[in-house]
Design an enzyme around this catalytic site. Structure first.
Site, short mmCIF file in Angstrom:
data_model
loop_
_atom_site.label_atom_id
_atom_site.label_comp_id
_atom_site.label_asym_id
_atom_site.label_seq_id
_atom_site.Cartn_x
_atom_site.Cartn_y
_atom_site.Cartn_z
N GLY A 170 14.41 11.59 112.61
CA GLY A 170 15.61 10.83 112.29
C GLY A 170 16.06 11.04 110.85
CG ASP A 171 13.77 9.57 107.51
OD1 ASP A 171 14.57 8.76 107.02
OD2 ASP A 171 12.64 9.25 107.89
CB SER A 172 14.80 15.90 109.35
OG SER A 172 13.53 15.75 108.75
CG LEU A 173 18.15 15.00 113.55
CD1 LEU A 173 18.12 14.21 114.86
CD2 LEU A 173 18.84 16.34 113.77
CB ALA A 175 18.55 14.99 105.33
#
Length: 399
Positions: A170-173, A175
């Site tokens: 979730g964090d990476s998406l 970003a």
């Protein structure tokens, strides 16, 4: 190595910590942006201590997510620290932050305030739920965004609780979408001269990846469920065993590709069987077809199996672990893994820049910096502070 980088005319100030904001900064830095990461003068970004493995007490995550960045320290809880950062932002093209909505405003850094001195500033804000709406003020970790964005519900086996990917998806998406929005806003600034706010919410970034899940419910009343290693009505596309204990993923659900698969299996009659002759039929008889393929694949070693499949043009590949990536010829040929010098660990390997550009590729120049490593470079060179001022700020714990 001397080739100019495509974003080397951009200055980015990164105020976020942990992952969502900093990963956006990493992506911009990979293509040459000067990313000035502002950290607390005491402990810095918690990512400096995070990670599953910490040989010699050193995080293996920090050198990756902070690569290509400059580290400066400033205590944003103090007026003096806030003033220093505002002065740096006044010289920047982009500000990235991933605090709860309202935090920048409390520090005297509301967008309207920052635009008074820097009207072209792009302000990229990454949060769990966005800057508006009834949930905006809630704490919003990546895992919550994955749950509410829909991906957790459809991940895992149907007879078990929802599973998660073994990464911070979730964090990476969020970003990646934040980086996309930043570049779009910079493009628009080229037309208008004005900056704007990029509002990237974790749950919305996850939702954006959910294919046709929303209209499936709205139009057909169909709720996707967890289906383990397969997708409903897409067959064959699964993981199959081999005689040497490896697992190979075979994706042959298209009619023409399925014919290539059964040719490799030396069972061409399967393509004429009414249960398997069409995409829809194979979807209905998925379990039986997977059993037939698994029975065949389990008699062949992985290398031989892949050689047969690739010779017929069937998409197939091993389930790679990290060690497999280091040993793979294709990874090596495309330099998918890059090696750099780490001050404590010597040679340090990490994934290379993606995507690859033919004329203006990105580059990993160095691993994540030591805390406050570039204080003098920024505070002297950019802001023009003298020795006495720097000494006073250090004594007060501001930097």
């Amino acid at each position: 190595m001397d080739q100019p980088l495509p974003l080397d005319d951009l200055r980015v100030v990164e105020l976020g910590q942990l992952l969502a904001g900093p990963f956006c900064g990493q992506l911009l830095g990979d293509f040459g942006a000067e990313v000035i990461k502002v950290e607390d003068p005491g402990k810095g970004d918690p990512m400096r201590q995070w990670g599953r493995e910490k040989p010699y007490g050193t995080s293996l995550w920090w050198p990756v997510v902070a690569r290509n960045k400059l580290s400066v320290t400033a205590d944003l809880r103090t007026e003096a620290g806030q003033d220093l950062v505002r002065r740096i932002i006044a010289e920047a093209d982009v500000l990235i932050e991933n605090f709860r909505p309202g935090t920048l405003e409390r520090w005297g850094m509301a967008p309207e305030t920052l635009w008074e001195t820097n009207p072209g500033l792009v302000i990229t804000r990454v949060t769990g739920f966005g800057q508006t709406g009834p949930y905006a003020s809630r704490a919003g970790y990546g895992s919550i965004g994955e749950a509410m964005g829909g991906i957790r519900y459809v991940t895992g086996d149907p007879d078990r609780a929802p599973a998660r990917a073994g990464i911070s998806l979730g964090d990476s998406l969020a970003a990646v979408f934040a980086c996309l929005g930043t570049l779009v806003a910079l493009h628009q600034r080229g037309r208008t001269g004005r900056g704007q706010v990029v509002d990237s919410a974790i749950y919305e970034a996850v939702l954006a990846m959910m294919e046709s899940l929303v209209p499936e419910w709205q139009v057909a009343g169909y709720q996707r469920e967890r289906t383990g290693t397969t997708l409903p009505n897409v067959s064959p596309s699964n993981v199959y065993p081999t005689s040497d204990g490896e697992m190979v993923l075979i994706a042959a659900n298209q009619d023409t590709v399925f014919k290539r698969l059964v040719a490799a299996m030396e069972q061409p009659e399967l393509a004429e069987d009414e249960r398997y002759a069409t995409h829809s039929a194979r979807g209905q008889w998925m379990e039986q077809l997977d059993g037939v393929i698994a029975q065949w694949s389990s008699t062949i070693a992985a290398d031989d199996l892949l050689e047969r499949l690739h010779a017929q043009g069937v998409p197939a590949g091993r389930i790679f672990r990290a060690k497999d990536m280091f040993e793979d010829a294709h990874f090596a040929a495309r330099e998918a893994i890059v090696r750099l010098a780490h001050p404590d660990l010597g040679e340090f390997a990490m994934h290379n820049v993606a995507p690859k550009l033919s004329e203006s590729p990105g580059r990993v120049r160095h691993v994540g910096p030591e805390l406050g490593e570039h204080n003098d470079h920024i505070y002297r060179g950019l802001l023009g502070l003298d020795d006495d001022m720097l000494s006073s700020l250090r004594s007060a714990g501001v930097i």
